[in-house]
Design a protein around this motif. Structure first.
Motif, PDB file in Angstrom:
ATOM      1  N   GLU A 313      21.797  71.071   0.836  1.00  0.00           N
ATOM      2  CA  GLU A 313      21.749  71.738   2.223  1.00  0.00           C
ATOM      3  C   GLU A 313      22.790  70.659   3.030  1.00  0.00           C
ATOM      4  O   GLU A 313      22.618  69.548   3.005  1.00  0.00           O
ATOM      5  CB  GLU A 313      20.384  71.495   2.741  1.00  0.00           C
ATOM      6  CG  GLU A 313      19.185  72.515   2.291  1.00  0.00           C
ATOM      7  CD  GLU A 313      18.117  72.257   2.879  1.00  0.00           C
ATOM      8  OE1 GLU A 313      17.848  71.822   3.949  1.00  0.00           O
ATOM      9  OE2 GLU A 313      17.133  73.079   2.362  1.00  0.00           O
ATOM     10  N   CYS A 314      23.728  71.496   3.668  1.00  0.00           N
ATOM     11  CA  CYS A 314      24.680  70.801   4.515  1.00  0.00           C
ATOM     12  C   CYS A 314      24.782  71.560   5.944  1.00  0.00           C
ATOM     13  O   CYS A 314      24.263  72.554   6.237  1.00  0.00           O
ATOM     14  CB  CYS A 314      25.984  70.741   3.696  1.00  0.00           C
ATOM     15  SG  CYS A 314      26.301  70.078   2.254  1.00  0.00           S
ATOM     16  N   VAL A 315      25.279  70.787   6.857  1.00  0.00           N
ATOM     17  CA  VAL A 315      25.746  71.418   8.223  1.00  0.00           C
ATOM     18  C   VAL A 315      27.312  71.455   8.385  1.00  0.00           C
ATOM     19  O   VAL A 315      28.334  70.600   7.963  1.00  0.00           O
ATOM     20  CB  VAL A 315      25.117  70.524   9.151  1.00  0.00           C
ATOM     21  CG1 VAL A 315      25.625  71.062  10.499  1.00  0.00           C
ATOM     22  CG2 VAL A 315      23.642  70.707   9.043  1.00  0.00           C
ATOM     23  N   ARG A 322      27.499  74.527  15.249  1.00  0.00           N
ATOM     24  CA  ARG A 322      26.899  73.978  14.176  1.00  0.00           C
ATOM     25  C   ARG A 322      26.064  74.993  13.281  1.00  0.00           C
ATOM     26  O   ARG A 322      25.272  75.988  14.020  1.00  0.00           O
ATOM     27  CB  ARG A 322      26.002  72.700  13.993  1.00  0.00           C
ATOM     28  CG  ARG A 322      26.656  71.595  14.844  1.00  0.00           C
ATOM     29  CD  ARG A 322      25.783  70.588  15.302  1.00  0.00           C
ATOM     30  NE  ARG A 322      25.119  69.777  14.342  1.00  0.00           N
ATOM     31  CZ  ARG A 322      25.614  68.567  14.101  1.00  0.00           C
ATOM     32  NH1 ARG A 322      26.618  68.231  14.332  1.00  0.00           N
ATOM     33  NH2 ARG A 322      25.124  67.929  12.994  1.00  0.00           N
ATOM     34  N   SER A 324      23.797  75.920   9.275  1.00  0.00           N
ATOM     35  CA  SER A 324      23.091  75.456   8.287  1.00  0.00           C
ATOM     36  C   SER A 324      24.056  75.992   7.015  1.00  0.00           C
ATOM     37  O   SER A 324      24.093  77.277   7.240  1.00  0.00           O
ATOM     38  CB  SER A 324      21.800  75.674   8.046  1.00  0.00           C
ATOM     39  OG  SER A 324      21.281  75.567   7.042  1.00  0.00           O
ATOM     40  N   CYS A 325      24.370  75.170   6.109  1.00  0.00           N
ATOM     41  CA  CYS A 325      25.201  75.877   4.928  1.00  0.00           C
ATOM     42  C   CYS A 325      24.731  75.470   3.541  1.00  0.00           C
ATOM     43  O   CYS A 325      24.599  74.172   3.378  1.00  0.00           O
ATOM     44  CB  CYS A 325      26.707  75.295   5.114  1.00  0.00           C
ATOM     45  SG  CYS A 325      27.776  75.902   3.821  1.00  0.00           S
ATOM     46  N   ASN A 326      24.180  76.074   2.997  1.00  0.00           N
ATOM     47  CA  ASN A 326      23.493  76.062   1.627  1.00  0.00           C
ATOM     48  C   ASN A 326      24.237  76.119   0.343  1.00  0.00           C
ATOM     49  O   ASN A 326      24.747  77.239   0.300  1.00  0.00           O
ATOM     50  CB  ASN A 326      22.234  76.760   1.479  1.00  0.00           C
ATOM     51  CG  ASN A 326      21.099  76.385   2.623  1.00  0.00           C
ATOM     52  OD1 ASN A 326      21.112  75.117   3.148  1.00  0.00           O
ATOM     53  ND2 ASN A 326      20.569  77.307   3.165  1.00  0.00           N
ATOM     54  N   ASN A 358      22.312  81.679   8.872  1.00  0.00           N
ATOM     55  CA  ASN A 358      22.751  80.306   8.068  1.00  0.00           C
ATOM     56  C   ASN A 358      23.992  81.210   6.973  1.00  0.00           C
ATOM     57  O   ASN A 358      24.023  82.374   6.906  1.00  0.00           O
ATOM     58  CB  ASN A 358      21.939  79.885   7.172  1.00  0.00           C
ATOM     59  CG  ASN A 358      20.959  80.725   6.077  1.00  0.00           C
ATOM     60  OD1 ASN A 358      21.660  81.746   5.442  1.00  0.00           O
ATOM     61  ND2 ASN A 358      19.675  80.648   6.279  1.00  0.00           N
ATOM     62  N   SER A 360      25.460  80.754   2.921  1.00  0.00           N
ATOM     63  CA  SER A 360      25.279  80.024   1.548  1.00  0.00           C
ATOM     64  C   SER A 360      26.424  80.099   0.745  1.00  0.00           C
ATOM     65  O   SER A 360      27.125  81.319   0.939  1.00  0.00           O
ATOM     66  CB  SER A 360      23.974  80.464   0.931  1.00  0.00           C
ATOM     67  OG  SER A 360      24.034  81.914   0.876  1.00  0.00           O
ATOM     68  N   GLN A 394      23.286  74.787  18.064  1.00  0.00           N
ATOM     69  CA  GLN A 394      22.837  75.115  16.670  1.00  0.00           C
ATOM     70  C   GLN A 394      22.892  76.633  16.537  1.00  0.00           C
ATOM     71  O   GLN A 394      22.223  77.067  17.381  1.00  0.00           O
ATOM     72  CB  GLN A 394      21.594  74.465  16.170  1.00  0.00           C
ATOM     73  CG  GLN A 394      20.979  74.728  14.987  1.00  0.00           C
ATOM     74  CD  GLN A 394      21.894  74.019  13.778  1.00  0.00           C
ATOM     75  OE1 GLN A 394      22.249  72.863  14.054  1.00  0.00           O
ATOM     76  NE2 GLN A 394      22.307  74.491  12.947  1.00  0.00           N
TER      77      GLN A 394
END
Length: 592
Positions: A313-315, A322, A324-326, A358, A360, A394
């Motif tokens: 899991e990254c941001v 910002r 969330s980037c998985n 998000n 991915s 966010q």
């Protein structure tokens, strides 16, 4: 005013004569719409005139903003900077990839006639008379309108009407061959991404023998001449590439290494900003750019099918947002992102979890580290000036209701069936659930759609079994039994005012609705008692009720599809409660 137009430039273009950045007038402008896999594409078609002749032209989608902003409108003078000619159904066309607005007029210049093949033949004599003059212009000209080699097509000019084409491209990405099974036969599929001198991308697909034939020939970063293959409309659900078509390599495809590569870019950068993701449909494939602001540890999670998966899991951040980037699988293992690099993430999937957007990236995605473009440098400069320490919004504010599992589902707000598609449910890490008021209008029960299956009799095992010799053997559990149970798994057609879908229903729901066991239905079928068999299903519909629908996204033969399962169903009996629900919905509409 006529002198501003490049005189007789349209015949020059189609006679392959030098015509540097011709100035033409827009004498007609039309918006066209095409639909591909439920995605609508808007393009603009023009009539361009040189004062004597006019022809049809189509703008590259990247130029749509110029029309929307009225930089291009009727009677505007435009300078063509990059284009390609083509012929579609015996009609001369220009595919314009770059132009600029010169000036806007209030009326059409001259009385131009359409430039046809007959017109082209009549122009031969005129062309001969000015041949010497054109030769002088050629010697003095340092820029060419069409920098393409002779006989080379741009990717944007390819369509299903093109039969004989040849492209000059660079391979920017190649997937590993993927194995699939279809009708009991095993096959393989592989994809490559191609970019041409115009910076346009297109995906090419190859199957089976062609995978073996071309997988070693095609190498990332190398350039090739490619001809032959089948063009088909691109399905953008499975790719972020913004091309209307894709190529299927076949037995007539020829690929030759190209050494003259100076005109081919190393990459194509067509990415979305983080601020655009909020309005992007879940399940959409996109390219996106940002800086890795936070990096999580590599963890292991279990998928819906029980498979162990690696996840990081990254941001991802830019100057404004910002998100969330998985990262999943091999791409999560290989990338630790030291030093907060700026990346372009290609083929990322837009999703939503707990009502927050998000993105991915799985094995199909690709990372470009530290791209050497101005926009990437702006993000770097912002970060090193302390931008990452500032409070940012966010991305992923609550944008709607939760579609997670819920034991008290009867009390949930009702969703129209169209939300399954419109909200792109089922694409997240977990299944989505929808509560809808529907009518079961049909139950598939023909030869191609069996309503039940032989199942294992071991305790807590309902897997399918097949007859092998004198025993029934589980396809997945490998249990060996003498005689199977039969369990329901038919497809129900669910309908409401917005849409209709097919959903698979399992044993208990079917027994409640049909009123008989699957064993009895199977006996009627095997004994050929078709009237009694059909009557069971015909008498059960139509049936109105509240449905709890489980939506997931599955993969087959390298492509994804939605699967709907009817997890609960309650026939409507309390009409007072239903009337109150209806009044609530009407009041909500009035409030809005």
């Amino acid at each position: 005013m006529t002198s501003q137009l490049t005189e007789r430039s349209i015949p020059k273009i189609f006679k392959n004569e030098e015509c540097v950045h011709p100035i033409l007038q827009v004498i007609d402008l039309e918006e066209t719409h095409s639909k591909n896999q439920d995605e609508e594409t808007v393009r603009y078609r023009l009539k361009l005139s040189d004062g004597n002749f006019y022809l049809l032209a189509t703008l590259n989608r990247q130029l749509n903003e110029m029309v929307i902003n009225e930089e291009i409108k009727n009677f505007t003078f435009v300078k063509l900077l990059n284009y390609q000619k083509t012929v579609i159904k015996n009609t001369n066309f220009l595919l314009v990839s770059n132009l600029e607005s010169v000036s806007t007029q209030t009326e059409k210049i001259g009385e131009p006639t359409q430039f046809t093949n007959e017109t082209q033949e009549n122009e031969i004599e005129i062309e001969k008379e000015t041949e010497k003059e054109k030769e002088k212009e050629k010697e003095q000209t340092t820029f060419k309108t069409q920098p393409l080699e002779t006989g080379i097509n741009l990717l944007q000019s390819l369509n299903t009407y093109n039969k004989n084409w040849k492209i000059k491209v660079r391979v920017t990405n190649k997937t590993e061959p993927k194995i699939y099974n279809k009708n009991g036969k095993q096959g393989q599929v592989m994809y490559v991404t191609l970019v041409d001198s115009n910076g346009d991308e297109m995906r090419a697909t190859m199957f089976n023998d062609n995978v073996t034939k071309f997988k070693k020939v095609l190498q990332v970063s190398k350039c090739y001449y490619i001809s032959g293959g089948t063009l088909k409309p691109a399905d953008r659900r499975f790719s972020s590439i913004q091309s209307d078509y894709e190529i299927n390599f076949n037995n007539y495809t020829t690929i030759t290494l190209c050494t003259n590569t100076s005109d081919l870019p190393k990459e194509a950068y067509h990415y979305k900003k983080l601020s655009e993701i909020e309005k992007t449909q879940n399940g959409t494939k996109i390219d996106v750019m940002g800086i890795i602001a936070e990096v999580g540890e590599l963890i292991e999670v279990k998928s819906r099918t029980g498979k162990q998966l690696k996840k990081r899991e990254c941001v991802l951040a830019d100057q404004y947002l910002r998100i969330s980037c998985n990262f999943w699988g091999e791409i999560a293992e290989k990338n630790t992102f030291p030093g907060n690099p700026v990346i372009i993430l290609k083929e990322a999937n837009v999703g939503e979890y707990l009502n927050k957007k998000n993105i991915s990236a799985s094995s199909a995605a690709r990372i470009i580290l530290e791209p050497e473009i101005n926009e990437a440098q702006e993000i770097r400069d912002w970060w090193y000036r302390g931008g990452g320490k500032k409070n940012q919004e966010q991305l992923g504010k609550t944008i709607g209701k939760s579609y997670s599992s819920n034991t008290n589902w009867i009390e949930n707000d009702r969703d129209p069936l169209c939300n399954i598609l419109n909200l792109n449910l089922g694409v997240g890490e977990k299944a989505d659930y929808v509560t809808s008021k529907v009518t079961i209008t049909h139950i598939l029960h023909d030869e191609n759609n069996p309503v039940c299956y032989p199942s294992c009799t071991f305790e807590n095992c309902t897997k399918k079994v097949t007859l092998q010799g004198s025993h029934w053997v589980g396809e997945k559990c490998n249990h060996r039994i003498q005689k199977p149970n039969y369990r329901y798994n038919p497809k129900f057609r669910l309908t409401d005012s917005s849409s209709s879908i097919y959903a698979t229903a399992f044993n208990q729901i079917c027994e409640d609705i049909l009123g008989v066991k699957a064993e009895h239905v199977e006996t009627l079928k095997q004994q050929g008692r078709n009237d009694e068999f059909n009557e069971i299903f015909d008498k059960a519909v139509p049936l109105e009720g509240l449905a709890r629908i489980r939506v997931t996204e599955n993969e087959y033969e390298g492509k994804t599809f939605k699967r709907s399962i009817l997890s609960s169903f309650k026939p409507i009996t309390d009409y007072v409660l239903e009337s109150k629900k209806l009044i609530e919905q009407i009041n909500k509409i009035n409030e809005n």
